[in-house]
Every structure is written in C-alpha cells, then in structure tokens.
Write an enzyme that holds these catalytic residues in place. Structure first.
Site, PDB file in Angstrom:
ATOM      1  N   GLU A 204       1.046  -1.165   0.197  1.00  8.84           N
ATOM      2  CA  GLU A 204      -0.120   0.172  -0.024  1.00  8.84           C
ATOM      3  C   GLU A 204       0.894   1.098  -0.037  1.00  8.84           C
ATOM      4  OE1 GLU A 204      -2.498   0.005  -0.980  1.00  8.84           O
ATOM      5  OE2 GLU A 204      -2.997  -1.378   0.449  1.00  8.84           O
ATOM      6  N   HIS A 205       0.819   1.857  -0.471  1.00  4.73           N
ATOM      7  CA  HIS A 205       1.267   3.002  -0.661  1.00  4.73           C
ATOM      8  C   HIS A 205       2.624   3.237  -1.665  1.00  4.73           C
ATOM      9  CE1 HIS A 205      -1.694   6.889   0.852  1.00  4.73           C
ATOM     10  NE2 HIS A 205      -2.021   5.651   1.072  1.00  4.73           N
TER      11      HIS A 205
ATOM     12  N   ASP B 118       2.905   1.911  -4.964  1.00  4.28           N
ATOM     13  CA  ASP B 118       3.270   1.767  -6.517  1.00  4.28           C
ATOM     14  C   ASP B 118       3.713   3.087  -7.329  1.00  4.28           C
ATOM     15  OD1 ASP B 118       1.277   3.912  -5.857  1.00  4.28           O
ATOM     16  OD2 ASP B 118      -0.193   2.669  -7.524  1.00  4.28           O
TER      17      ASP B 118
ATOM     18  N   SER C   6     -24.349   8.141 -16.087  1.00  5.60           N
ATOM     19  CA  SER C   6     -24.137   7.009 -15.102  1.00  5.60           C
ATOM     20  C   SER C   6     -25.105   6.509 -14.561  1.00  5.60           C
ATOM     21  CB  SER C   6     -22.904   7.195 -14.527  1.00  5.60           C
ATOM     22  OG  SER C   6     -22.665   6.543 -13.378  1.00  5.60           O
TER      23      SER C   6
ATOM     24  N   GLY D  33     -16.308   5.465  -3.956  1.00  3.11           N
ATOM     25  CA  GLY D  33     -15.111   6.120  -3.177  1.00  3.11           C
ATOM     26  C   GLY D  33     -15.304   5.250  -1.505  1.00  3.11           C
TER      27      GLY D  33
ATOM     28  N   GLY E 253     -12.201   2.513  -1.721  1.00  4.42           N
ATOM     29  CA  GLY E 253     -11.311   1.954  -1.776  1.00  4.42           C
ATOM     30  C   GLY E 253     -11.302   0.778  -2.574  1.00  4.42           C
TER      31      GLY E 253
ATOM     32  N   SER F 295     -13.951   2.133  -7.449  1.00  6.65           N
ATOM     33  CA  SER F 295     -14.237   2.688  -8.661  1.00  6.65           C
ATOM     34  C   SER F 295     -14.081   3.715 -10.095  1.00  6.65           C
ATOM     35  CB  SER F 295     -15.668   3.055  -7.909  1.00  6.65           C
ATOM     36  OG  SER F 295     -15.135   4.237  -7.421  1.00  6.65           O
ATOM     37  N   SER F 296     -12.621   3.639  -9.479  1.00  2.00           N
ATOM     38  CA  SER F 296     -12.581   5.329 -10.799  1.00  2.00           C
ATOM     39  C   SER F 296     -11.230   4.749 -11.376  1.00  2.00           C
ATOM     40  CB  SER F 296     -11.395   6.031 -10.012  1.00  2.00           C
ATOM     41  OG  SER F 296     -10.184   5.342  -9.266  1.00  2.00           O
TER      42      SER F 296
ATOM     43  N   ASP G 183      -4.450   0.425  -9.744  1.00  3.59           N
ATOM     44  CA  ASP G 183      -5.707   0.854  -9.504  1.00  3.59           C
ATOM     45  C   ASP G 183      -5.740   0.065 -11.376  1.00  3.59           C
ATOM     46  OD1 ASP G 183      -5.271   1.378  -7.373  1.00  3.59           O
ATOM     47  OD2 ASP G 183      -6.668   2.855  -7.703  1.00  3.59           O
TER      48      ASP G 183
HETATM   49  P1  ADP Z   1     -12.280   4.814  -5.396  1.00  2.00           P
HETATM   50  O1  ADP Z   1     -11.692   4.621  -6.645  1.00  2.00           O
HETATM   51  O2  ADP Z   1     -11.659   4.117  -3.867  1.00  2.00           O
HETATM   52  O3  ADP Z   1     -13.613   3.955  -5.243  1.00  2.00           O
HETATM   53  P2  ADP Z   1     -11.782   7.583  -6.782  1.00  2.00           P
HETATM   54  O4  ADP Z   1     -12.767   8.394  -5.111  1.00  2.00           O
HETATM   55  O5  ADP Z   1     -11.079   7.469  -6.141  1.00  2.00           O
HETATM   56  O6  ADP Z   1     -12.594   6.078  -4.577  1.00  2.00           O
HETATM   57  O7  ADP Z   1     -13.103   6.888  -7.337  1.00  2.00           O
HETATM   58  C1  ADP Z   1     -14.247   7.749  -6.766  1.00  2.00           C
HETATM   59  C2  ADP Z   1     -15.191   8.207  -8.492  1.00  2.00           C
HETATM   60  O8  ADP Z   1     -14.788   7.705  -9.443  1.00  2.00           O
HETATM   61  C3  ADP Z   1     -16.465   8.475  -8.136  1.00  2.00           C
HETATM   62  O9  ADP Z   1     -16.041  10.102  -7.052  1.00  2.00           O
HETATM   63  C4  ADP Z   1     -16.857   9.838  -9.023  1.00  2.00           C
HETATM   64  O10 ADP Z   1     -16.117  10.964  -9.727  1.00  2.00           O
HETATM   65  C5  ADP Z   1     -15.682   8.778  -9.699  1.00  2.00           C
HETATM   66  N1  ADP Z   1     -16.990   7.387 -10.524  1.00  2.00           N
HETATM   67  C6  ADP Z   1     -16.416   5.743 -10.181  1.00  2.00           C
HETATM   68  N2  ADP Z   1     -17.382   5.081 -10.496  1.00  2.00           N
HETATM   69  C7  ADP Z   1     -18.375   5.669 -11.175  1.00  2.00           C
HETATM   70  C8  ADP Z   1     -19.848   5.347 -11.284  1.00  2.00           C
HETATM   71  N3  ADP Z   1     -20.447   4.262 -11.839  1.00  2.00           N
HETATM   72  N4  ADP Z   1     -20.977   6.679 -12.172  1.00  2.00           N
HETATM   73  C9  ADP Z   1     -20.107   7.339 -11.733  1.00  2.00           C
HETATM   74  N5  ADP Z   1     -18.523   8.289 -11.676  1.00  2.00           N
HETATM   75  C10 ADP Z   1     -18.033   7.279 -11.263  1.00  2.00           C
HETATM   76 MG    MG Z   2     -10.321   5.463  -7.016  1.00  2.00          MG
END
Ligand code: ADP
Ligand code: MG
Length: 389
Positions: free
Chosen positions: A35-36, A38, A69, A123, A125, A128-129, A178
């Site tokens: 962790e931390h 990369d 979305s 969000g 961890g 999702s991004s 990621d």
């Molecule tokens: P993590 O990657 O850990 O979930 P991040 O802060 O890196 O958290 O990314 C989350 C951001 O990615 C959300 O605030 C949004 O902007 C975007 N995001 C992720 N998944 C979606 C989705 N399914 N629809 C719209 N935006 C999304």
């Molecule tokens: Mg992310």
C-alpha cells in the site's frame, strides 16, 4: 448479463434511444498488500474483483462525448477538444480523461455516447475510478480498432493511459496499481506488479481449498483522495528520496534502511520511508508465503502492513482500526486497511467458519465505538480483467 450490464444497456436506451454498439466492463480491485508503494516504483499485489463497471457505448460522428451514469443523477456532455485538467467537472473527468489520453498518444478516437452502471462501491477504496476508466478504455480500444486488449503489452499501454486520465484530467495523483489491477489481472490469481518497470506475474490466489476467506469490510467512512493527504504523502516520499540522493524509495535496500533513516531531516520523513521500504519487502514475503501456501504467514504480513500504515504512514482511520482490532481479537489470521486509506475498506483473512461471528463482532464494535457509519461485508475472490462484456 449481470444486473449492472443490463442496467447499463437500459440506461443507454432510455437516455440516447436505440441500442449501444456494445458493452464493455472493467473490475474494481482489492489490494492484498503493497500500500502506497506504487508511486514509489514499488511492488503491489492486488486482485481484480467480481464487482465491475459496465459501459454501454455507441460511437458518434461528431466530436462530442455524452455521458450518463446510473450512479449519478443527470447527464453531461463535453466537446473532445475542450477536455483539459479539471474539465469537465465531477465524475465525467474520468471517462473524458481516457479519451484525452488516447488522443494525446496519437490514437484517433471517435465521439461517444456512453451509459455507465456499476456494482463497484464508489469511494470505498476498491477502485471504482479505475473500473470506470478501464470500461471506457476497453470500449475505445475496440471501437477505434486499437487492439489494446489483445495481449498484456497492449493492456499495459491502456492501463498507463487510464492512469494519465486519472492524474492529469481527474487531478488525482494516484500511482498505477488500480488501472493495472483492473486491466491486467487474471482470474484465480493475484497480480504481482512491479511498478518500476510495469512487469507482472500472476500468483495463484484461491483460499477456498484452505477453508479460508478474504473478507472485505467497507467501513462506509468516506475517503477523499483529493483532500490533499494523498498528495502530501507522495510529496513526503519524493522529498525523502531526494534527501537520500535516490530516484525513488524503491532504490533503498532494506539492509540500508536504518542507516538511511539517520540521513533524513525530519521524523515524518523517517516514518514515511520506513513504511515504504518495509512494505515493499512485505510484498515479496507475501508472494513467497502464497507460493508455499502459508496463510498464517500471509496473515501476519497483513497485520504488520496495517500497523505500518497506521503508525508510520498515518493513513488509517478509527473505523479501519476498529475492523482490524476486532478481527484479530476474533481469531482472524491477519487484517489490514486496503487502498489509499482515511476510510474506505479493510481486508480480513479468516477461516470460513469464523466469518459470521466476525461480521457480527465488527458490526457491534462500530456501535460501541460510536462510529457514524455501518460496515458492509463481502467475500472477495480473484476475478478476471476488463474487456468486452
Ligand atoms: P475509489 O476509486 O476508491 O472508488 P475514487 O475517489 O478514486 O474512489 O473514485 C471515485 C470517483 O470516481 C467518484 O467520486 C466518481 O467521480 C467516479 N466514479 C466511479 N465510479 C463511477 C460510476 N459508476 N459512475 C459515475 N462516476 C463514478
Ligand atoms: Mg480510485
């Protein structure tokens, strides 16, 4: 099709009328250890999750990107030529950034209509991004005929472009773990990634035969990588490396650590350096433990990682500590926060028969500690990478 894949198609038809040209997907991930590390050219060991983000996509003949979305209300659009650091606003930066990065790399990309649906917690961890970037990147690779999904070298390139989208357009200063986890993993395996050169190997990861479970606990406490903490940790590492005359902390031999700490100007930098160097070593040891099916050893490494992140790197949160403390008291082999920290999720390595009781104990501990959020749980297995749905 999974529920989220169907939801993406339905959203597409509802918003744009008519069917998409195709549906692509990319998974969330959970990092086992490393962790931390990369962004320090270090080692990481994530698995791709079954949970993933789906993008239903149709190319356009003009230079417009339209986005919807199911996770976000409303729709948004941007001209391809207007994509820039921090623009468009909000979540649209991530998919727009992927188009931008591909174009900058010299690829000819079409305008797109895109509908997103996902079962990756946002969000938490669990990345999702990168799942969002990967799904859009996979779509573009196929629609523009780039062929980047065909082999690992293409996937390495696509992951790198998705990271550029996140760093330069979404303005989140994250490392490359990621996107690699989302696009380069293999089902049933953990991805052993060396961030110094982007090389990977695949380590078998299946706990079922051993009667074990990797329990993911989403604390429900929000993490916001953009709040500056992540960037300040990164800056600490760069400062420490520079004081030691190194290109990155990866170059510091663990045997030289104690000596090197004496050369650093601040206690804070000593702590950050000790975390990074010992964490990279723990990844090596975790891979060795997995290779000899030593899950007790793996669990110990998880816990050592957590203590290092909590005490030296200072990126844990009370909710994460509650999960780890409760899990260890309840007989888990090991537990740690995972992802960037400051909230988000923790992982617990535990015998299958202890899961139900552990969940209850963690839930109870949250109430007793007075945490505002409630934890949610799932059992993680190593799933396959992004691609056509
Ligand atoms: P993590 O990657 O850990 O979930 P991040 O802060 O890196 O958290 O990314 C989350 C951001 O990615 C959300 O605030 C949004 O902007 C975007 N995001 C992720 N998944 C979606 C989705 N399914 N629809 C719209 N935006 C999304
Ligand atoms: Mg992310």
């Amino acid at each position: 099709m999974t529920d989220a894949a169907t939801a993406a198609v339905e959203l597409f038809e509802q918003v744009y009328g008519g069917p998409p040209a195709g549906v692509w997907q990319s998974p969330g991930r959970v990092n086992l250890i490393g962790e931390h590390t990369d962004y320090n050219d270090g080692l990481v060991l994530p698995i791709a999750l079954p949970q993933r983000t789906f993008a239903a996509v149709r190319p356009r003949t003009d230079r417009r990107l339209r986005l919807a979305s199911s996770g976000q209300t409303g729709q948004t659009e941007v001209e391809l030529d207007q994509i820039a650091p921090g623009h468009p606003a909000d979540w649209a930066r991530y998919p727009a950034g992927v188009l931008w990065a591909l174009a900058r790399a010299g690829h000819i990309t079409p305008g797109l209509d895109v509908a997103i649906a996902s079962d990756v917690p946002i969000g938490a961890g669990l990345s999702s991004s990168a799942a969002l970037e990967g799904a859009v990147g996979a779509a573009l690779s196929d629609l523009a005929g780039l062929g980047l999904l065909a082999d690992d070298e293409g996937r390495r390139q696509l992951a790198e472009l998705c990271q550029q989208a996140e760093n330069e357009i979404a303005l989140a200063p994250t490392g490359g773990m990621d996107q690699a986890a989302s696009l380069r993993s293999r089902a049933g395996h953990a991805l052993y990634l060396d961030c110094a050169d982007g090389s990977v190997s695949h380590v078998p990861f299946d706990l079922t035969a051993a009667g074990m479970v990797l329990l993911v606990v989403d604390t429900g406490a929000t993490h916001a990588l953009g709040d500056g903490q992540y960037g300040s940790r990164r800056a600490d590492c760069e400062q420490a490396a520079s004081q030691l005359g190194l290109h990155s902390l990866r170059a510091l031999d663990p045997a030289e650590l104690e000596h090197a700490l004496g050369d650093l100007s601040h206690q804070r930098l000593r702590q950050r350096t000790r975390h990074v160097v010992t964490e990279i070593e723990r990844v090596r040891q975790a891979v060795a433990a997995l290779e000899r099916s030593d899950l007790v050893g793996l669990g110990r490494l998880f816990t050592a990682s957590h203590l290092s992140l909590r005490d030296d790197y200072e990126v844990s949160a009370p909710e994460l500590d509650t999960v780890v403390d409760t899990a260890l008291a309840g007989g888990a082999l090991g537990a740690r926060m995972t992802g960037g920290g400051f909230g988000g999720s923790a992982i617990v390595l535990t015998p299958t028969e202890a899961v139900a009781e552990l969940r209850q104990a963690i839930d109870q501990a949250f109430l007793q500690a007075g945490h505002a959020s409630r934890p949610t749980f799932f059992e993680a297995v190593a799933a396959g990478p992004g691609g056509p749905a």
